[in-house]
Design an enzyme around this catalytic site. Sequence first.
Site, PDB file in Angstrom:
ATOM      1  N   HIS A 155       2.271 -27.880 -36.856  1.00  0.00           N
ATOM      2  CA  HIS A 155       1.028 -28.450 -36.296  1.00  0.00           C
ATOM      3  C   HIS A 155       0.304 -27.452 -35.405  1.00  0.00           C
ATOM      4  CE1 HIS A 155       2.740 -32.375 -37.559  1.00  0.00           C
ATOM      5  NE2 HIS A 155       3.864 -31.857 -37.089  1.00  0.00           N
ATOM      6  N   SER A 276     -18.790  -5.354 -33.581  1.00  0.00           N
ATOM      7  CA  SER A 276     -19.946  -6.226 -33.523  1.00  0.00           C
ATOM      8  C   SER A 276     -21.163  -5.383 -33.169  1.00  0.00           C
ATOM      9  CB  SER A 276     -19.726  -7.300 -32.459  1.00  0.00           C
ATOM     10  OG  SER A 276     -20.965  -7.804 -32.007  1.00  0.00           O
ATOM     11  N   LYS A 282     -16.051  -5.990 -29.089  1.00  0.00           N
ATOM     12  CA  LYS A 282     -15.417  -6.726 -30.182  1.00  0.00           C
ATOM     13  C   LYS A 282     -14.685  -5.836 -31.189  1.00  0.00           C
ATOM     14  CE  LYS A 282     -15.482 -10.529 -31.151  1.00  0.00           C
ATOM     15  NZ  LYS A 282     -16.479 -11.486 -31.670  1.00  0.00           N
ATOM     16  N   GLU A 289     -10.535 -11.987 -42.729  1.00  0.00           N
ATOM     17  CA  GLU A 289     -11.467 -13.119 -42.890  1.00  0.00           C
ATOM     18  C   GLU A 289     -12.046 -13.162 -44.300  1.00  0.00           C
ATOM     19  OE1 GLU A 289     -13.945 -13.876 -38.997  1.00  0.00           O
ATOM     20  OE2 GLU A 289     -13.457 -11.764 -39.159  1.00  0.00           O
TER      21      GLU A 289
END
Length: 481
Positions: A155, A276, A282, A289
């Site tokens: 979970h 970024s 970043k 992804e």
Amino acid sequence: MKLWGGRFSLPTEKQVEQFTASIQFDWRLYEDDIAGSVAHCRMLARQGIISPDDARQIIAGLQQVYDQIKRGELEFSSDLEDIHTHVESRLRELIGEPAGRLHTARSRNDQVALDLRMYARRFIIGLGRQLIAVQSVLIDLAERHLDWVMPGYTHLQRAQPIVLGHHLLAYREMLARDFARYRDSYARVNLLPLGAGALAGVPYPTDRNYLAKLLGFAGLLANSLDAVSDRDFALEVMSANAILMVHLSRLAEDLILWSSSEFGFVEIDDRFATGSSIMPQKKNPDVAELIRGKAGRVFGDLHALLTVMKGLPLTYNRDLQEDKEAFFDSADTCLACSSILAPMLSSLKFNQARLRQTAGENYSLATDYADYLVGKGVPFRQAHSIIGQVVAWCVEQGRDLESLSINELRHFSDRFDPDAIEINVDYSVNRRQGQGGTAPVQVERAIQEARVDLSRQEEWVNTTETALPDLDELFSRPPAG
Ligand code: ARG
């Protein structure tokens, strides 16, 4: 000039040519198409259906067509519809009349089914090699992080301590089953459709077994109608692709989570991350992804072909031309994802201190405390309830389980002895010695077994690849042999 122009008195609308053409995507079948044609031509000559001299000219011409396409010298155009037509019309330009005999006892319907099966075979072998590479990296990583304790999750809540090697090997297992799925599907891909003609078979004394042998097929499709009209072999490979992408997307997701500051478990190498354009600090896990995201298109490709096939009447229908873009996209995507994964995984740097620290937090040892009481004769249900009370008390007091003294523990059960202070994350993982558990000795064993499995996979890929036809050899054999 159309292959089928004889019956028509009006030229095809330009728009219709463009709409029906497949050359813009099926050109990449050229190698398989030409290999199939050479084999077909040899078989025709061997059976006395065409003359050895015609066969010689056809084969020499096909070799030239092949070289020209390979060098990018053949211009593709939608008025020649597809790769089969392009090859045949260039052949006619090169050798003249004998070119017209190549299509004896064959239709583009069995030809295109053949080409896609040959393409699928090469795809499975190529992807198989990449899956082996990814598994090999996972096994090496597991070995290097054999006993690095970390939190195991259910979970997405910290559940019980595990070791990193065990977590990595979980993905190795998934990929091993993926590999097995491709290997199993190969047996059904590797059947020869040629000889089915347009649908009914052909009225010539062809020898399909000889064709199968030349082209490295393990057997024949038994029914001509089925041979030209089913694409279940493609669906099967694309299903395996979809399941593979489920696995890769989960691995990617773990890396995305683990590389966040919230987890801080792993650092993705600069070479495999991106920045970024606005936030200078970043470092983003874009590769992971995109692997996660590309799963969507591979599922979509499968769905597209399933929908094309559903309810299609026998036999060949032009709808089937829609198989290729979906198949190619699915295949390309899986190849791209698996090939970038191996080097990215090798570059990962795990944070041992952080993994260890978080492994013991959030009462992750509660089950071990309950199991401890079971060892002292308490029924598990009762032990579960006792430790539940201990945890509730600790939460209230802002304490960790491991900080409790034996006296404090005895407050909840008199079965606690001084050896209860031995309970910690290493104790926890080391006790899970059952086969398939996270104890480092088990993980070590699993690594040995995985290596044996990997060498079997390698052997399969090598022998399967060896059985594929060699184009140079097909070109150079005597025309009727
Ligand atoms: N481009 C076609 C395909 O991909 C080849 C077969 C064409 N056959 C036909 N009867 N029009 O399916």
